[in-house]
Every structure is written in structure tokens, then in C-alpha cells.
Design a protein around this motif. Sequence first.
Motif, mmCIF file in Angstrom:
data_model
loop_
_atom_site.group_PDB
_atom_site.id
_atom_site.type_symbol
_atom_site.label_atom_id
_atom_site.label_comp_id
_atom_site.label_asym_id
_atom_site.label_seq_id
_atom_site.Cartn_x
_atom_site.Cartn_y
_atom_site.Cartn_z
ATOM 1 N N ASN A 26 0.817 -1.203 0.000
ATOM 2 C CA ASN A 26 0.000 0.000 0.000
ATOM 3 C C ASN A 26 0.854 1.259 0.000
ATOM 4 O O ASN A 26 2.048 1.219 0.325
ATOM 5 C CB ASN A 26 -0.923 -0.001 1.219
ATOM 6 C CG ASN A 26 -2.101 -0.933 1.045
ATOM 7 O OD1 ASN A 26 -2.788 -0.905 0.031
ATOM 8 N ND2 ASN A 26 -2.344 -1.779 2.056
ATOM 9 N N ASP A 68 1.032 3.545 2.092
ATOM 10 C CA ASP A 68 1.592 3.848 3.414
ATOM 11 C C ASP A 68 2.640 2.830 3.839
ATOM 12 O O ASP A 68 3.036 2.787 5.007
ATOM 13 C CB ASP A 68 0.480 3.940 4.459
ATOM 14 C CG ASP A 68 -0.231 2.604 4.692
ATOM 15 O OD1 ASP A 68 0.085 1.614 3.995
ATOM 16 O OD2 ASP A 68 -1.115 2.551 5.572
ATOM 17 N N ASN A 69 3.092 1.993 2.881
ATOM 18 C CA ASN A 69 4.103 0.952 3.112
ATOM 19 C C ASN A 69 3.583 -0.246 3.885
ATOM 20 O O ASN A 69 4.360 -1.126 4.268
ATOM 21 C CB ASN A 69 5.357 1.506 3.804
ATOM 22 C CG ASN A 69 6.211 2.316 2.853
ATOM 23 O OD1 ASN A 69 6.282 2.023 1.657
ATOM 24 N ND2 ASN A 69 6.844 3.368 3.372
ATOM 25 N N SER A 70 2.279 -0.312 4.136
ATOM 26 C CA SER A 70 1.714 -1.518 4.732
ATOM 27 C C SER A 70 1.557 -2.584 3.649
ATOM 28 O O SER A 70 1.561 -2.293 2.449
ATOM 29 C CB SER A 70 0.378 -1.220 5.391
ATOM 30 O OG SER A 70 -0.595 -0.823 4.431
ATOM 31 N N LYS A 82 1.399 -3.576 9.015
ATOM 32 C CA LYS A 82 2.362 -2.521 8.751
ATOM 33 C C LYS A 82 3.765 -3.078 8.650
ATOM 34 O O LYS A 82 4.145 -4.012 9.356
ATOM 35 C CB LYS A 82 2.303 -1.470 9.882
ATOM 36 C CG LYS A 82 1.012 -0.685 9.920
ATOM 37 C CD LYS A 82 1.023 0.346 11.036
ATOM 38 C CE LYS A 82 -0.285 1.146 11.058
ATOM 39 N NZ LYS A 82 -0.283 2.165 12.147
#
Length: 498
Positions: free
Chosen positions: A452, A454-456, A495
Amino acid sequence: MLNLRNTLICGSIITSIFTACASDNNSLTPENPTEPTSGDIKIYTTTGSRTLDFRKSFVNFSTTSNMSPRTVTLDESVTYQTMDGFGAAITGSTAYNLLKMTSSDRTKFLKETFSESEGMGQSYIRIAIGCSDFSLSEYTLNDTPGLANFALQSEETDYVIPVLKEILAINPNVKILGSPWTAPKWMKVNNLTNLAPFDSWTGGHLNPAHYQDYATYFVKWIQAMNTNGIEIYSITPQNEPLNPGNSASMLMFWHEQQAFVRDALGPKLRAAGLDTKIYAFDHNYNYDNMADQEDYPVKIFEDATAATYFAGSAYHNYGGNKAELLDIQAKAPHKEIIFTETSIGTWNDGQNLGLRLLEDMKEVGLGTINNWSKAVIVWNLMLDTERGPNRDGGCQTCYGAVDISSRDYKTIRKNSHYYIVGHLSSVVKPGAVRIGTQGYTAEGIIYTAFKNPDNSYAVVLINDTGEASRITFSDGKNHFSYEAPAKSVVSYSWKKTP
């Protein structure tokens, strides 16, 4: 929507158990009060038997070394397409049904469906430019000849726009795609040889003499929607351009669409300062078995000028095989692919979740994504228990992603399309990149991984076997295990840790 009257197997509505919209059982939260309400990994699980109904649960990363032979490792070095979103169509019928609900029930349902913090976070909506086959009447936005007579109609102002505003208040990031089912009748001709006026909602062609007028029609529609607070992200020039038999329809063969967009629609959008994406085709994998229409979007893109105006192509699955998406991607690798329509109904046992959940996720959800589609949009978000409102000439046998009782406009049954979209949108966010995986594979186990914005990380998995399967996922630093129930769809998100 494909005219299914000659091909569908008619059947009666099976009396079903419905899930109440106002029920105290909120499937978006852990169902067992003893289960953890937080953890490193958020998981949603749905079984075909409905024993787990989009159940939200949590697990933590393992603190022991990973020795499991059933380990899937995410591989960020392998990347595919960037995702735009997932959702359903807000047709006139859907908007009508939603507005028959009480305000509080409707808000609850829309939050469950579209909220990024309280619900599934569905993120892409398809609407009609004028009527569709699930509208309250047959109309366009310019039925009286002359562009001075263009105006949004009651279906837009009283139904679709109010619903879209409620949705955008819940999730302002929702993208909206528009598709016309027909041009105004005064712009249509019987064929491109005789060019005789064609006073019919069904069939006909766009008169080349009206290309500029029809392009202005699109511009006026986008601007009118913008004025009403509805930003249009993308359009297709014609819904199902090879289907002349829908209740509202118009033929537009590939050379017509190429010329219309190259010479009129593309330049008009740019001149108006609009960056709305244009997707070619918007029809079936098999091109309705018309040999001269095969590879419809690729033929359009072969004209360099026309190609500059198209973001890519859009597909439905009422004929042919999803492998066609791989062929199109190979032939036009720099163009996007989106999936814009599929339906369930009496012909495919559409209210049998045990059958449809796994099949629809394999064919439509992960199936199109694994073949390079960057969006998945299903047909009507909500129909009533009479499969409507509908009209003669349209689909009389379709179910919605959810069906609402026409007795109380409160009691809702959630069907497979609601779940497959929700399992994607809940963990895969717009801007996510599909990434590679290595390791464990097995017959009946299908999964796709994403990173994603957001780096998740996100993974969506199908367990189409008769047994629960405990699988371990690793991102290279952390790992965890979860037992996917038999005949289930499972979505995971977590995450990335430093």
C-alpha cells in the motif's frame, strides 16, 4: 448490462434469509468478545456457509523462528500494476432503493460499505451518463435536439447525485467512472451506410456528423457533475459497444470509437481543461464473437493520435475468458486495464454464497487483478427483492451486490459481489502496487499480495478446498500464521516495521 433475455436460465427467487442492516451483529468488528481487538495483523474472513461473515480478527507476529513449509514470502522486487480501487455501480435503481431506506439505516450501510475507518473502504463507483438498463426511465441528458437543451434530469438530481454526495462525505477519495448507454436519439442513425435517422433507444450508431456535438455532451456532463460536487475520474465512450439489444444501447465499432475519441472527444476534453481518463471498449472478453472486432482496444491504440487520448481499456465478463486481459496487456503493455461490470442473477445461482463467493473471487476479484486489471467494479450495488426497479428490455433476473427487502427497505441480504469487493477494498488501498510472492503453493489456494502507499502490506487469499489450511506469511522481517477456514476468502493487512 448485457441483454440476457435470450441466454439466461429463468428461475424463481428462492426464499432467503436476509441479514438486517440495523442488526446488532456488526460483522466488521470481532464477533467473539474474548478475541483480541487489536494486533499486528488485521484479518477479515468470510466463509461460503456464512458462519464467518466478514469477521474482523487480529493476530500478532510470531516471536519464534519460522520453520513452516507452508510459508508465503512477499517479494517487493517484483512489481505489477498500481491499483485504482474497487466498488460497484450506483445506478438509478440502486439510488432509488438507498433513498427508500431511513436516513439512519442508509448512513449505517454506506459507512459499512465506503468508510475507510469504519467499513470496507470501497473506492470506485460506476454511474451512467443518462439512463442505463437499471434506470427509472429511458432518457438522455439532451433529448430535445440542440446542445442548448442539455440538462441533468431527475434521476441525476433527485437520486444519483444525492447518494453520491452522501458517499463522498463518508469517503472523499472515492473515484467515479461514467458510461453512456446511448447517445440522444437525434444524434443516432440506423447504420453508417444509409445514415438514416434512428428514433430508437435500442441499437443504431452515432452519426459521424454529430461527433463534435456528442463530445460536447460529455464535456457538459462532466462540468455539470463537477458543479454539483461530483468529480468524474474516468469515462468510457460507450457501454457495451457491440450490444445493440439492451433496453438502451448503441453500437460503436472500434473504428467508430477510434475516430470519435481522436477527432472529437479527446480534443474537446483537453480544450475544456479536463483530465478525465478515457477507457476504450467496456465490453466482453470475447468481443461478442465478432471476428472483425477482436482486440478492439488494441486496434484503436494502433492509431498514435487516438492512443494519446486513451488511458487504457475496460472489460466485462459476460462472454469469453479472463485470459483475454493477459493478451491485451501483452499487446498494449503501456495501457491500463480495468474491469467495469459483472452481474449475478438467477442464471448463475447468484444468491448461493457457498457457490458464488469462491467462484466470483477466482474469476472476477483476484482473477482479473492477477491478469493486470487495476480496478474491479461490479454491477448494481443494491437491488430490491423483486430484482429491481427494472424495465422491459433490461435484465429481469439480476441480483444486486446486496438485495434489500421491498417490504421494509431495511432488511438486507449480502451477496457474493459485496464480499469480493469488500475483501479487496478493506486491505488494498488506491495506489497499492501488486507485488510478487514466493514459496508455498497448493491446489485450491490462491492469493495475491500488495504494498500500500503507506508501506503496509496486504494479502487476499482464497481457500477453495474442503479443509482449513494454516498458512504462514512473511515480509522478510516478520512472519505470522493464520488458519484459513475451508471454502473461505481471507484478507490480511499489516504494517511494515523498520
